[in-house]
Design a protein around this motif. Structure first.
Motif, PDB file in Angstrom:
ATOM      1  N   LEU A   1       0.775  -1.081   0.182  1.00 44.47           N
ATOM      2  CA  LEU A   1      -0.042  -0.002  -0.048  1.00 44.47           C
ATOM      3  C   LEU A   1       0.917   1.399   0.041  1.00 44.47           C
ATOM      4  CD1 LEU A   1      -2.709  -1.104   2.540  1.00 44.47           C
ATOM      5  CD2 LEU A   1      -3.083  -0.366   0.127  1.00 44.47           C
ATOM      6  N   PHE A   2       1.740   1.136   1.038  1.00 45.84           N
ATOM      7  CA  PHE A   2       2.688   2.558   0.981  1.00 45.84           C
ATOM      8  C   PHE A   2       3.596   2.498  -0.234  1.00 45.84           C
ATOM      9  CE2 PHE A   2       1.088   2.874   5.467  1.00 45.84           C
ATOM     10  CZ  PHE A   2       0.748   3.967   5.517  1.00 45.84           C
ATOM     11  N   GLY A   3       4.231   1.495  -0.805  1.00 43.90           N
ATOM     12  CA  GLY A   3       4.779   1.423  -1.788  1.00 43.90           C
ATOM     13  C   GLY A   3       4.180   2.026  -3.131  1.00 43.90           C
ATOM     14  N   VAL A   4       2.874   1.624  -3.291  1.00 46.78           N
ATOM     15  CA  VAL A   4       2.127   2.100  -4.324  1.00 46.78           C
ATOM     16  C   VAL A   4       2.086   3.685  -3.965  1.00 46.78           C
ATOM     17  CG1 VAL A   4      -0.289   2.298  -5.293  1.00 46.78           C
ATOM     18  CG2 VAL A   4       0.698   0.170  -4.979  1.00 46.78           C
ATOM     19  N   PHE A   5       1.669   4.027  -2.901  1.00 46.30           N
ATOM     20  CA  PHE A   5       1.550   5.368  -2.522  1.00 46.30           C
ATOM     21  C   PHE A   5       2.546   6.226  -2.938  1.00 46.30           C
ATOM     22  CE2 PHE A   5       2.816   8.687   0.597  1.00 46.30           C
ATOM     23  CZ  PHE A   5       1.894   9.662   0.266  1.00 46.30           C
ATOM     24  N   MET A   6       4.144   5.731  -2.526  1.00 46.45           N
ATOM     25  CA  MET A   6       5.303   6.345  -3.002  1.00 46.45           C
ATOM     26  C   MET A   6       5.438   6.572  -4.495  1.00 46.45           C
ATOM     27  SD  MET A   6       7.037   7.587  -0.140  1.00 46.45           S
ATOM     28  CE  MET A   6       8.520   7.419  -0.643  1.00 46.45           C
ATOM     29  N   ILE A   7       5.119   5.531  -5.177  1.00 41.80           N
ATOM     30  CA  ILE A   7       5.397   5.384  -6.508  1.00 41.80           C
ATOM     31  C   ILE A   7       4.473   6.447  -7.297  1.00 41.80           C
ATOM     32  CG2 ILE A   7       5.325   4.016  -8.614  1.00 41.80           C
ATOM     33  CD1 ILE A   7       6.376   1.856  -6.967  1.00 41.80           C
ATOM     34  N   ALA A   8       3.097   6.264  -6.704  1.00 42.58           N
ATOM     35  CA  ALA A   8       2.171   7.158  -7.263  1.00 42.58           C
ATOM     36  C   ALA A   8       2.637   8.662  -7.087  1.00 42.58           C
ATOM     37  CB  ALA A   8       1.028   6.738  -6.591  1.00 42.58           C
ATOM     38  N   MET A   9       2.920   8.907  -5.949  1.00 43.06           N
ATOM     39  CA  MET A   9       3.153  10.438  -5.677  1.00 43.06           C
ATOM     40  C   MET A   9       4.382  10.869  -6.388  1.00 43.06           C
ATOM     41  SD  MET A   9       3.911  12.312  -1.967  1.00 43.06           S
ATOM     42  CE  MET A   9       5.408  11.433  -1.701  1.00 43.06           C
ATOM     43  N   SER A  10       5.393   9.864  -6.637  1.00 45.40           N
ATOM     44  CA  SER A  10       6.419  10.495  -7.376  1.00 45.40           C
ATOM     45  C   SER A  10       6.008  10.566  -9.085  1.00 45.40           C
ATOM     46  CB  SER A  10       7.724   9.475  -7.274  1.00 45.40           C
ATOM     47  OG  SER A  10       7.106   8.225  -7.796  1.00 45.40           O
ATOM     48  N   VAL A  11       5.152   9.458  -9.355  1.00 43.77           N
ATOM     49  CA  VAL A  11       4.722   9.698 -10.974  1.00 43.77           C
ATOM     50  C   VAL A  11       3.955  11.028 -11.012  1.00 43.77           C
ATOM     51  CG1 VAL A  11       3.351   8.524 -12.792  1.00 43.77           C
ATOM     52  CG2 VAL A  11       5.238   6.951 -11.286  1.00 43.77           C
ATOM     53  N   PHE A  12       3.019  11.209 -10.206  1.00 43.48           N
ATOM     54  CA  PHE A  12       2.046  12.243 -10.539  1.00 43.48           C
ATOM     55  C   PHE A  12       2.634  13.624 -10.278  1.00 43.48           C
ATOM     56  CE2 PHE A  12      -1.489   9.526  -8.561  1.00 43.48           C
ATOM     57  CZ  PHE A  12      -2.012   9.246 -10.011  1.00 43.48           C
ATOM     58  N   ASN A  13       3.994  13.661  -9.501  1.00 45.75           N
ATOM     59  CA  ASN A  13       4.719  15.014  -9.522  1.00 45.75           C
ATOM     60  C   ASN A  13       5.144  15.351 -10.783  1.00 45.75           C
ATOM     61  OD1 ASN A  13       5.267  16.156  -6.938  1.00 45.75           O
ATOM     62  ND2 ASN A  13       6.388  14.275  -6.176  1.00 45.75           N
ATOM     63  N   ILE A  14       5.426  14.344 -11.702  1.00 53.35           N
ATOM     64  CA  ILE A  14       6.053  14.854 -12.917  1.00 53.35           C
ATOM     65  C   ILE A  14       5.029  15.735 -13.629  1.00 53.35           C
ATOM     66  CG2 ILE A  14       6.858  14.128 -15.369  1.00 53.35           C
ATOM     67  CD1 ILE A  14       7.709  11.650 -13.791  1.00 53.35           C
ATOM     68  N   PRO A  15       3.729  15.444 -13.876  1.00 55.32           N
ATOM     69  CA  PRO A  15       2.857  16.430 -14.646  1.00 55.32           C
ATOM     70  C   PRO A  15       2.363  17.638 -13.745  1.00 55.32           C
ATOM     71  CG  PRO A  15       1.805  14.503 -14.266  1.00 55.32           C
ATOM     72  CD  PRO A  15       3.131  14.066 -13.857  1.00 55.32           C
ATOM     73  N   THR A  16       2.109  17.266 -12.426  1.00 55.34           N
ATOM     74  CA  THR A  16       1.543  18.177 -11.637  1.00 55.34           C
ATOM     75  C   THR A  16       1.979  19.327 -11.304  1.00 55.34           C
ATOM     76  OG1 THR A  16       2.269  16.982  -9.578  1.00 55.34           O
ATOM     77  CG2 THR A  16       0.243  16.598 -10.329  1.00 55.34           C
ATOM     78  N   GLY A  17       3.539  19.347 -11.539  1.00 54.83           N
ATOM     79  CA  GLY A  17       4.314  20.536 -11.211  1.00 54.83           C
ATOM     80  C   GLY A  17       4.077  21.564 -12.346  1.00 54.83           C
ATOM     81  N   ALA A  18       3.865  20.909 -13.557  1.00 54.76           N
ATOM     82  CA  ALA A  18       3.617  21.836 -14.856  1.00 54.76           C
ATOM     83  C   ALA A  18       2.126  22.197 -14.665  1.00 54.76           C
ATOM     84  CB  ALA A  18       3.869  21.025 -16.248  1.00 54.76           C
ATOM     85  N   PHE A  19       1.167  21.255 -14.300  1.00 59.96           N
ATOM     86  CA  PHE A  19      -0.116  21.694 -14.257  1.00 59.96           C
ATOM     87  C   PHE A  19      -0.169  22.884 -13.419  1.00 59.96           C
ATOM     88  CE2 PHE A  19      -4.094  21.367 -11.494  1.00 59.96           C
ATOM     89  CZ  PHE A  19      -5.049  21.269 -12.906  1.00 59.96           C
ATOM     90  N   ALA A  20       0.401  22.883 -12.150  1.00 60.35           N
ATOM     91  CA  ALA A  20       0.216  24.089 -11.157  1.00 60.35           C
ATOM     92  C   ALA A  20       0.655  25.393 -11.727  1.00 60.35           C
ATOM     93  CB  ALA A  20       0.799  23.757 -10.020  1.00 60.35           C
ATOM     94  N   ASP A  21       1.632  25.208 -12.439  1.00 62.41           N
ATOM     95  CA  ASP A  21       2.189  26.602 -13.352  1.00 62.41           C
ATOM     96  C   ASP A  21       1.460  26.944 -14.194  1.00 62.41           C
ATOM     97  OD1 ASP A  21       4.452  26.755 -11.568  1.00 62.41           O
ATOM     98  OD2 ASP A  21       5.845  25.468 -13.084  1.00 62.41           O
TER      99      ASP A  21
ATOM    100  N   MET B   1      -6.173   0.532  -1.198  1.00 63.76           N
ATOM    101  CA  MET B   1      -5.305   0.845  -2.343  1.00 63.76           C
ATOM    102  C   MET B   1      -5.756   2.362  -3.218  1.00 63.76           C
ATOM    103  SD  MET B   1      -2.490   0.059  -3.900  1.00 63.76           S
ATOM    104  CE  MET B   1      -2.319  -1.891  -3.521  1.00 63.76           C
ATOM    105  N   ILE B   2      -7.003   2.291  -3.305  1.00 60.40           N
ATOM    106  CA  ILE B   2      -7.805   3.255  -4.178  1.00 60.40           C
ATOM    107  C   ILE B   2      -7.507   4.755  -3.280  1.00 60.40           C
ATOM    108  CG2 ILE B   2      -9.872   4.525  -4.988  1.00 60.40           C
ATOM    109  CD1 ILE B   2     -10.790   1.769  -5.222  1.00 60.40           C
ATOM    110  N   GLY B   3      -7.496   4.528  -1.902  1.00 60.61           N
ATOM    111  CA  GLY B   3      -7.269   5.739  -1.131  1.00 60.61           C
ATOM    112  C   GLY B   3      -5.908   6.170  -1.121  1.00 60.61           C
ATOM    113  N   MET B   4      -4.964   5.018  -1.337  1.00 60.54           N
ATOM    114  CA  MET B   4      -3.518   5.637  -1.360  1.00 60.54           C
ATOM    115  C   MET B   4      -3.062   6.218  -2.716  1.00 60.54           C
ATOM    116  SD  MET B   4      -2.080   4.945   1.210  1.00 60.54           S
ATOM    117  CE  MET B   4      -1.771   3.882   2.882  1.00 60.54           C
ATOM    118  N   LEU B   5      -3.910   5.958  -3.701  1.00 60.16           N
ATOM    119  CA  LEU B   5      -3.663   6.573  -5.130  1.00 60.16           C
ATOM    120  C   LEU B   5      -4.224   8.006  -5.157  1.00 60.16           C
ATOM    121  CD1 LEU B   5      -4.691   3.730  -7.401  1.00 60.16           C
ATOM    122  CD2 LEU B   5      -2.547   4.676  -7.347  1.00 60.16           C
ATOM    123  N   SER B   6      -5.437   8.179  -4.157  1.00 58.43           N
ATOM    124  CA  SER B   6      -6.066   9.445  -4.133  1.00 58.43           C
ATOM    125  C   SER B   6      -4.988  10.432  -3.321  1.00 58.43           C
ATOM    126  CB  SER B   6      -7.223   9.371  -3.478  1.00 58.43           C
ATOM    127  OG  SER B   6      -7.683  10.814  -3.275  1.00 58.43           O
ATOM    128  N   ALA B   7      -4.406   9.840  -2.132  1.00 58.29           N
ATOM    129  CA  ALA B   7      -3.322  10.494  -1.543  1.00 58.29           C
ATOM    130  C   ALA B   7      -2.241  10.974  -2.075  1.00 58.29           C
ATOM    131  CB  ALA B   7      -3.154  10.013  -0.157  1.00 58.29           C
TER     132      ALA B   7
END
Length: 388
Positions: free
Chosen positions: A42-62, A94-100
């Motif tokens: 669960l926390f492995g998926v959370f860490m990977i999801a957060m890192s993968v989402f970090n790539i587009p969300t920075g540009a999205f925020a800007d 698992m869905i909750g971790m992806l959302s987080a």
């Protein structure tokens, strides 16, 4: 401006209260039939999801605005608690971790940028560090409060902390929606962001010293995640701590970490940053080793030392990394390091959980101590002897 700053502080305080749930994460999982290996997944998926989402969300925020990104991030993060409350099964979690993961990725960097824009509106940009520090202090204060009440609530109503988690972070998002700020006239284009990202990645991977710090981060973050999410809570039950009192130890840990973080720079300036890096590895490694050998309430002291060592590492390693980064590409270089380290940590966490299931807490603690000294020491060696 004071009104807007109060909104920022209130939003951080409300978000900090979410520790009402995080303080009992592991016990909640175990009480719902989730194994240690599954907790690692669960926390492995959370860490990977957060890192993968970090790539587009920075540009999205800007592009769409930092306030929009912060508010959306808080709402997605809040959704995590609601899902845990309504659907407390492995699939629901698992869905909750992806959302987080998505929620925190949307907030990464956006909060500091939004605060900058609030201060820019009044020509007070020089107050940024002070305001961010105060916001962090409000978050930490609320985290202590949340920790103290979370465990007693869990003892009598196991799912209620997650409903409170949802309410607190949702309200934080509502407050953030009210923040007024200076809207930049010239927003970056997608093509310019892609070009900056490409150069930043190249600079990051080309620095041996930064790669050394990343190896150190992988060693210590793997340890921290496994200790926080798999070990510390059930370990306290094993040595005789009542469930309702786990929140008290969590509050003490929060206070210790706040104090250590505040004094880290002064200590590092006195003993030197190279020595400080060694302390960040040895103190937690020795504390964990002692935890494996002493199964009594005295081990709480070793838990406190471990958490203090981890808190000491964050500002030290962060400061050293900041000095090595190219000023015009700092955000991208930091993001690259975060993505790489988070993915690796995310892949390692299920292995840690499986080790606990197969061999127990004490044997895992010994392996964790060896891991920190071996991999963390290698990271320090690469940093000390590598090229800039």
């Amino acid at each position: 401006m004071k009104t807007e700053l109060r909104k920022i502080y209130l939003a951080h305080f409300l978000a900090g209260l979410s520790t009402v749930a995080s303080v009992i994460y592991t016990l909640f999982f175990l009480s719902h039939g989730i194994s240690q290996a599954q907790i690692g997944q669960l926390f492995g998926v959370f860490m990977i999801a957060m890192s993968v989402f970090n790539i587009p969300t920075g540009a999205f925020a800007d592009i769409v605005g930092h306030k929009v990104s912060v508010v959306m991030g808080l709402f997605f993060h809040a959704l995590n608690g609601l899902i845990f409350y309504i659907y407390p099964t492995y699939n629901g979690m698992m869905i909750g971790m992806l959302s987080a993961g998505l929620g925190l990725a949307l907030q990464t960097g956006a909060w500091s940028s939004l605060t900058y824009e609030v201060l820019e509106k009044e020509g007070k940009i020089d107050k940024l560090a002070e305001v961010m520090s105060k916001a962090g202090a409000y978050f930490s204060l609320a985290a202590v409060v949340g920790s103290l009440v979370g465990a007693p609530i869990f003892k009598y109503a196991p799912r209620l902390p997650f409903l409170l988690f949802f309410i607190c972070i949702f309200l934080s998002g509502i407050v953030a929606m009210q923040i007024k700020y200076h809207k930049p006239k010239n927003k970056p284009t997608l093509s310019s962001l892609l070009a900056t990202t490409k150069d930043g990645i190249k600079f990051m991977l080309g620095s041996q010293k930064l790669m050394g710090l990343m190896v150190l981060t992988i060693a210590m973050t793997t340890s921290r995640m496994l200790m926080n999410q798999n070990i510390i809570q059930p370990y306290q039950i094993n040595i005789g701590v009542d469930v309702a009192l786990i929140g008290v130890t969590a509050a003490i840990i929060q206070m210790i970490q706040t104090i250590v973080t505040a004094w880290a720079y002064k200590v590092a300036n006195k003993v030197g940053y190279e020595v400080s890096l060694i302390i960040t590895v040895l103190a937690p490694a020795v504390a964990v080793l002692m935890m494996s050998q002493v199964s009594s309430l005295a081990s709480l002291g070793f838990i406190f030392v471990y958490c203090a060592g981890q808190a000491f590492k964050e500002p030290i390693a962060g400061f050293l990394a900041l000095k090595l980064m190219v000023p015009t590409h700092r955000a991208t270089m930091a993001s690259t390091s975060s993505v790489l380290s988070s993915v690796i940590v995310g892949l390692l966490l299920p292995l840690g959980g499986k080790t606990i299931d197969l061999y127990g807490l004490n044997y895992t603690l010994i392996l964790l101590s060896v891991w920190m000294v071996g991999v963390g020491g290698m990271g320090i060696a690469i940093y000390n002897y590598g090229k800039k």
